[in-house]
Scaffold this motif. Structure first.
Motif, short mmCIF file in Angstrom:
data_model
loop_
_atom_site.label_atom_id
_atom_site.label_comp_id
_atom_site.label_asym_id
_atom_site.label_seq_id
_atom_site.Cartn_x
_atom_site.Cartn_y
_atom_site.Cartn_z
N LEU A 287 0.79 -1.31 0.06
CA LEU A 287 0.03 -0.01 0.07
C LEU A 287 0.89 1.16 -0.13
O LEU A 287 0.56 2.36 -0.92
CB LEU A 287 -0.83 -0.06 1.20
CG LEU A 287 -1.97 1.32 1.08
CD1 LEU A 287 -2.64 1.08 0.07
CD2 LEU A 287 -2.72 1.17 2.52
N GLY A 288 1.90 1.33 0.73
CA GLY A 288 2.84 2.27 0.78
C GLY A 288 3.43 2.63 -0.40
O GLY A 288 3.45 3.79 -1.19
N ILE A 289 3.87 1.58 -1.31
CA ILE A 289 4.28 1.65 -2.78
C ILE A 289 3.42 2.30 -3.53
O ILE A 289 3.48 3.51 -4.17
CB ILE A 289 4.93 0.30 -3.27
CG1 ILE A 289 6.16 -0.20 -2.45
CG2 ILE A 289 5.12 0.45 -4.78
CD1 ILE A 289 6.38 -1.50 -2.71
N CYS A 290 2.12 1.79 -3.37
CA CYS A 290 1.10 2.41 -4.20
C CYS A 290 0.69 3.78 -4.18
O CYS A 290 0.44 4.52 -4.75
CB CYS A 290 -0.29 1.40 -4.26
SG CYS A 290 0.04 -0.29 -4.90
N LEU A 291 0.97 4.02 -2.82
CA LEU A 291 0.45 5.69 -2.49
C LEU A 291 1.60 6.52 -2.81
O LEU A 291 1.17 7.61 -3.18
CB LEU A 291 0.40 5.62 -0.77
CG LEU A 291 -0.71 5.44 0.11
CD1 LEU A 291 -0.60 5.34 1.50
CD2 LEU A 291 -1.75 6.44 -0.38
N ALA B 132 1.51 -0.22 -10.79
CA ALA B 132 1.38 1.35 -10.48
C ALA B 132 1.62 2.09 -11.61
O ALA B 132 1.31 2.90 -12.25
CB ALA B 132 2.06 1.88 -9.30
N LEU B 133 2.91 1.74 -12.43
CA LEU B 133 3.44 2.04 -13.73
C LEU B 133 2.51 2.23 -14.77
O LEU B 133 2.07 2.88 -15.58
CB LEU B 133 4.76 1.92 -14.19
CG LEU B 133 5.85 2.23 -13.21
CD1 LEU B 133 7.28 1.59 -13.66
CD2 LEU B 133 5.94 3.63 -13.09
N GLU B 134 1.84 0.97 -15.10
CA GLU B 134 0.94 0.48 -15.85
C GLU B 134 -0.36 1.19 -15.83
O GLU B 134 -1.03 1.97 -16.83
CB GLU B 134 0.39 -0.96 -16.07
CG GLU B 134 1.35 -2.00 -16.51
CD GLU B 134 0.83 -3.33 -16.09
OE1 GLU B 134 -0.24 -3.73 -15.68
OE2 GLU B 134 1.96 -4.18 -16.01
N THR C 235 -7.10 5.23 -4.81
CA THR C 235 -6.50 4.72 -5.84
C THR C 235 -5.43 3.71 -5.40
O THR C 235 -5.23 2.85 -6.13
CB THR C 235 -5.73 5.78 -6.84
OG1 THR C 235 -6.93 6.84 -7.08
CG2 THR C 235 -5.25 5.42 -7.94
N ALA C 236 -4.78 4.19 -4.49
CA ALA C 236 -3.55 3.13 -4.03
C ALA C 236 -4.18 1.81 -3.49
O ALA C 236 -3.41 0.89 -3.86
CB ALA C 236 -2.65 3.82 -2.91
N GLU C 237 -5.38 1.90 -2.86
CA GLU C 237 -6.16 0.77 -2.34
C GLU C 237 -6.24 -0.08 -3.69
O GLU C 237 -6.17 -1.44 -3.55
CB GLU C 237 -7.22 0.83 -1.59
CG GLU C 237 -6.75 1.43 -0.27
CD GLU C 237 -7.82 2.05 0.71
OE1 GLU C 237 -9.05 1.99 0.33
OE2 GLU C 237 -7.43 2.27 1.79
N ASP C 238 -7.07 0.39 -4.67
CA ASP C 238 -7.45 -0.04 -5.64
C ASP C 238 -6.01 -0.82 -6.48
O ASP C 238 -6.17 -1.96 -7.02
CB ASP C 238 -8.06 0.61 -6.60
CG ASP C 238 -9.40 1.21 -6.32
OD1 ASP C 238 -9.88 0.55 -5.14
OD2 ASP C 238 -9.91 2.07 -6.95
#
Length: 184
Positions: free
Chosen positions: A30-34, A81-83, A42-45
């Protein structure tokens, strides 16, 4: 649970192994996505999408020693995340200031930065424009070179370097404003 056993359980589709993997790594992912998305929803998704991709890719995981599982799932998460950023054209490169040398920015020393709460620093990173934030994360946190970043994002190395420079300049300005407002 041992990484090798955990990975093998996930490869077999065992629900207890999948749950253990989630419980062990959800916070980190989650931290990475945030860092890439900039907002929690969005990070959770993205984290959910990353776990789905991870669970479906265990047949390609090769245990290489302690930490290899973590490195593998973090790499998948960064790619998810990059995609997402690419699919929304959020990585558009800003034009370079051709012919103009960029002014050097005196970055704050580590002692100054250490006095600022982590959540405040993460908010500053989240507020960066998407391209700046992405290059900052890939270079400063993930440890990729500008050549690797350029290849991953489909930009040239100078654009990567320029966006990192601008990200650092914005972060430096925000840190100095925060210090002034807090009397640090």
């Amino acid at each position: 649970m041992d990484e090798r056993i955990l990975a093998e359980g996930c490869r077999k589709g065992e629900e207890t192994a999948r749950r253990a993997l989630y419980e062990s790594f959800a916070g980190r992912l989650l931290g990475i996505c945030l860092r890439y998305a900039g907002d929690r929803t969005t990070a959770e998704d993205l984290m959910h999408d990353a776990f789905l991709k991870i669970y479906g890719a265990f047949d390609r995981f090769a245990y290489r020693g302690p930490g290899s599982l973590r490195a593998w799932i973090e790499r998948i998460t960064v790619n998810v995340a990059l995609e997402w950023l690419r699919s929304r054209n959020r990585l558009t490169s800003l034009p370079l200031d051709e012919g103009r040398a960029q002014e050097p920015v005196a970055e704050p020393d580590p002692g100054q930065v250490a006095r600022i709460p982590r959540d405040v620093l993460m908010r500053f990173v989240a507020e960066l424009p998407d391209g700046y934030r992405t290059v900052f994360n890939l270079y400063c946190i993930e440890g990729y070179s500008h050549r690797e970043i350029a290849r991953m994002l489909g930009i040239n190395e100078k654009s990567s370097s320029s966006q990192l420079f601008r990200a650092r300049a914005l972060l430096t300005r925000r840190i100095r404003e925060y210090e002034k407002s807090q009397g640090l």
